[in-house]
Design a protein around this motif. Structure first.
Motif, PDB file in Angstrom:
ATOM      1  N   ARG A  91      -4.970   4.026   5.533  1.00  0.00           N
ATOM      2  CA  ARG A  91      -4.604   2.847   4.737  1.00  0.00           C
ATOM      3  C   ARG A  91      -5.842   2.202   4.139  1.00  0.00           C
ATOM      4  NH1 ARG A  91       0.019   0.037   4.408  1.00  0.00           N
ATOM      5  NH2 ARG A  91       0.882   1.251   6.091  1.00  0.00           N
ATOM      6  N   LYS A  92      -6.898   2.069   4.919  1.00  0.00           N
ATOM      7  CA  LYS A  92      -8.122   1.477   4.414  1.00  0.00           C
ATOM      8  C   LYS A  92      -8.735   2.336   3.312  1.00  0.00           C
ATOM      9  CE  LYS A  92      -9.435  -1.209   8.469  1.00  0.00           C
ATOM     10  NZ  LYS A  92     -10.483  -1.473   9.474  1.00  0.00           N
ATOM     11  N   ARG A  93      -8.638   3.644   3.421  1.00  0.00           N
ATOM     12  CA  ARG A  93      -9.171   4.502   2.365  1.00  0.00           C
ATOM     13  C   ARG A  93      -8.396   4.336   1.084  1.00  0.00           C
ATOM     14  NH1 ARG A  93      -9.059   8.380   6.488  1.00  0.00           N
ATOM     15  NH2 ARG A  93      -7.465   9.587   5.357  1.00  0.00           N
ATOM     16  N   GLN A  94      -7.060   4.201   1.168  1.00  0.00           N
ATOM     17  CA  GLN A  94      -6.246   3.999  -0.033  1.00  0.00           C
ATOM     18  C   GLN A  94      -6.529   2.659  -0.673  1.00  0.00           C
ATOM     19  OE1 GLN A  94      -2.253   4.642   1.242  1.00  0.00           O
ATOM     20  NE2 GLN A  94      -2.435   6.914   1.212  1.00  0.00           N
ATOM     21  N   GLN A  95      -6.718   1.630   0.121  1.00  0.00           N
ATOM     22  CA  GLN A  95      -7.020   0.309  -0.425  1.00  0.00           C
ATOM     23  C   GLN A  95      -8.384   0.306  -1.103  1.00  0.00           C
ATOM     24  OE1 GLN A  95      -6.641  -2.449   2.798  1.00  0.00           O
ATOM     25  NE2 GLN A  95      -4.372  -2.324   2.857  1.00  0.00           N
ATOM     26  N   SER A  96      -9.324   1.038  -0.554  1.00  0.00           N
ATOM     27  CA  SER A  96     -10.653   1.068  -1.163  1.00  0.00           C
ATOM     28  C   SER A  96     -10.643   1.804  -2.491  1.00  0.00           C
ATOM     29  CB  SER A  96     -11.635   1.727  -0.211  1.00  0.00           C
ATOM     30  OG  SER A  96     -11.252   3.062   0.011  1.00  0.00           O
TER      31      SER A  96
ATOM     32  N   GLY B  49      -5.409   2.617  -4.796  1.00  0.00           N
ATOM     33  CA  GLY B  49      -4.106   3.265  -4.897  1.00  0.00           C
ATOM     34  C   GLY B  49      -3.063   2.521  -4.109  1.00  0.00           C
ATOM     35  N   PRO B  50      -1.797   2.656  -4.496  1.00  0.00           N
ATOM     36  CA  PRO B  50      -0.724   1.975  -3.772  1.00  0.00           C
ATOM     37  C   PRO B  50      -0.566   2.567  -2.395  1.00  0.00           C
ATOM     38  CG  PRO B  50       0.223   3.483  -5.350  1.00  0.00           C
ATOM     39  CD  PRO B  50      -1.268   3.505  -5.584  1.00  0.00           C
ATOM     40  N   ALA B  51      -0.348   1.710  -1.466  1.00  0.00           N
ATOM     41  CA  ALA B  51      -0.118   2.188  -0.094  1.00  0.00           C
ATOM     42  C   ALA B  51       1.327   2.583   0.074  1.00  0.00           C
ATOM     43  CB  ALA B  51      -0.490   1.086   0.892  1.00  0.00           C
ATOM     44  N   LYS B  52       1.494   3.805   0.521  1.00  0.00           N
ATOM     45  CA  LYS B  52       2.855   4.290   0.729  1.00  0.00           C
ATOM     46  C   LYS B  52       3.407   3.713   2.005  1.00  0.00           C
ATOM     47  CE  LYS B  52       2.077   8.652  -1.648  1.00  0.00           C
ATOM     48  NZ  LYS B  52       2.119  10.118  -1.516  1.00  0.00           N
ATOM     49  N   LYS B  53       4.702   3.437   1.901  1.00  0.00           N
ATOM     50  CA  LYS B  53       5.385   2.933   3.093  1.00  0.00           C
ATOM     51  C   LYS B  53       5.500   4.014   4.119  1.00  0.00           C
ATOM     52  CE  LYS B  53       8.137  -0.564   0.659  1.00  0.00           C
ATOM     53  NZ  LYS B  53       9.507  -1.068   0.402  1.00  0.00           N
ATOM     54  N   ALA B  54       5.257   3.634   5.273  1.00  0.00           N
ATOM     55  CA  ALA B  54       5.364   4.612   6.366  1.00  0.00           C
ATOM     56  C   ALA B  54       6.804   4.927   6.628  1.00  0.00           C
ATOM     57  CB  ALA B  54       4.697   4.056   7.625  1.00  0.00           C
ATOM     58  N   ARG B  55       7.069   6.151   6.776  1.00  0.00           N
ATOM     59  CA  ARG B  55       8.418   6.563   7.089  1.00  0.00           C
ATOM     60  C   ARG B  55       8.761   6.195   8.529  1.00  0.00           C
ATOM     61  NH1 ARG B  55       8.616  12.641   4.576  1.00  0.00           N
ATOM     62  NH2 ARG B  55       8.285  12.078   2.382  1.00  0.00           N
TER      63      ARG B  55
END
Length: 305
Positions: free
Chosen positions: A290-295, A298-304
């Motif tokens: 999640r931290k890598r995506q925020q950096s 990119g949109p954070a995908k909802k966890a299934r």
């Protein structure tokens, strides 16, 4: 009765034969008597007349003036009966015939010389051939053609034989190369089995078919390898557990296989594992997903769920 009849028959046959012989003898005697009673006639005039009639005549020559070269007849003056004492002696008789023949030949050569007729072959004499040069050329061509056909057939047979031999040599060389390759692979496999985990470099001598090391590697049987690996039977449970001696034995340790680029891995510590919080060296741990995506924004995908 039968015996008497047979004897009588044989007597009649013998009497008939005797009568025939007597008749023949009587006829011969009568003919001989007639010849003895007939007077002999020596008609010299008639004989000379017949001789003149059958005498040789050649055109251009008188009967009494024919040259000797036209008839080539030689009659010896000697009488064989006067020379030869015993006519039954074969060796002497043949010797007399030989001497008379040689004398006649010498006389014939003399007659030819007297008439000026050459009888010796000159040194540069060449006899005329019965067949023409064209005919002999044809024969020569036929013989050369037959010789060439024989040579070609022989060459074809040699080529077929050489091809068969070359094919056999090629097959043998392929089999030899395959056997050498298999032997090299077997030597490598055998070395790997015997030196597994030892860290030794592969010896190039094993690729040499004449090396003793390769022969020794190939001489180890599968049973020996299995015995070294699995033992000779007996209790198997706990056979691979370490003991104090095996734990302190580092002879099978391979430095090349156990090297790593991370010095923290060799030293150990809390940060040595994957995803750790860092070790004594202060190396930063990897952030979460999640931290890598925020950096990156990119949109954070909802966890299934």
């Amino acid at each position: 009765m039968s015996e008497s009849s047979s004897y009588s028959g044989s007597d009649s046959e013998s009497s008939v034969d005797i009568e025939d012989i007597e008749d023949d003898l009587y006829a011969i005697a009568s003919e001989r008597k007639k010849l003895e009673e007939t007077p002999t006639v020596n008609d010299e005039a008639g004989l000379k007349q017949k001789l003149a009639e059958i005498k040789l005549r050649i055109k251009g020559y008188e009967p009494d003036a024919i040259p000797w070269s036209e008839v080539m007849v030689i009659t010896s003056d000697k009488v064989v009966q006067q020379i030869l004492d015993d006519a039954d002696d074969d060796l002497k008789r043949e010797r007399v015939f030989y001497d008379l023949t040689v004398a006649a030949i010498e006389k014939g050569f003399q007659n030819l010389s007297d008439e000026g007729i050459p009888y010796e072959r000159p040194t540069d004499y060449y006899a005329e051939m019965q067949k023409s040069d064209e005919h002999m050329k044809k024969i020569k061509g036929i013989l050369l053609k037959e010789k060439r056909e024989i040579e070609e057939a022989t060459e074809r047979r040699k080529n077929r034989t050489s091809k068969k031999f070359a094919k056999q040599v090629q097959i043998q060389s392929k089999q030899k190369r395959k056997a050498e390759k298999d032997a090299e692979l077997d030597a490598v496999k055998q070395w790997r089995k015997n030196n597994k985990g030892s860290g030794e470099d592969f010896p190039e001598e094993l690729l040499d078919p004449k090396s003793q090391q390769r022969k020794g590697a190939r001489s180890i049987s599968k049973a020996t390898i299995k015995a070294q690996r699995y033992g000779f039977g007996g209790k198997k449970s706990g056979s691979k557990r370490n003991t104090s001696d095996s734990a302190s034995d580092f002879s099978a340790f391979n430095k090349t296989h156990n090297k790593t680029a991370d010095p923290a891995f060799r030293r150990g510590g809390a940060g040595s594992g994957r995803g750790g919080k860092g070790g004594p060296s202060g190396a930063a741990s990897r952030p979460g997903k999640r931290k890598r995506q925020q950096s990156t924004g990119g949109p954070a995908k909802k966890a299934r769920r």
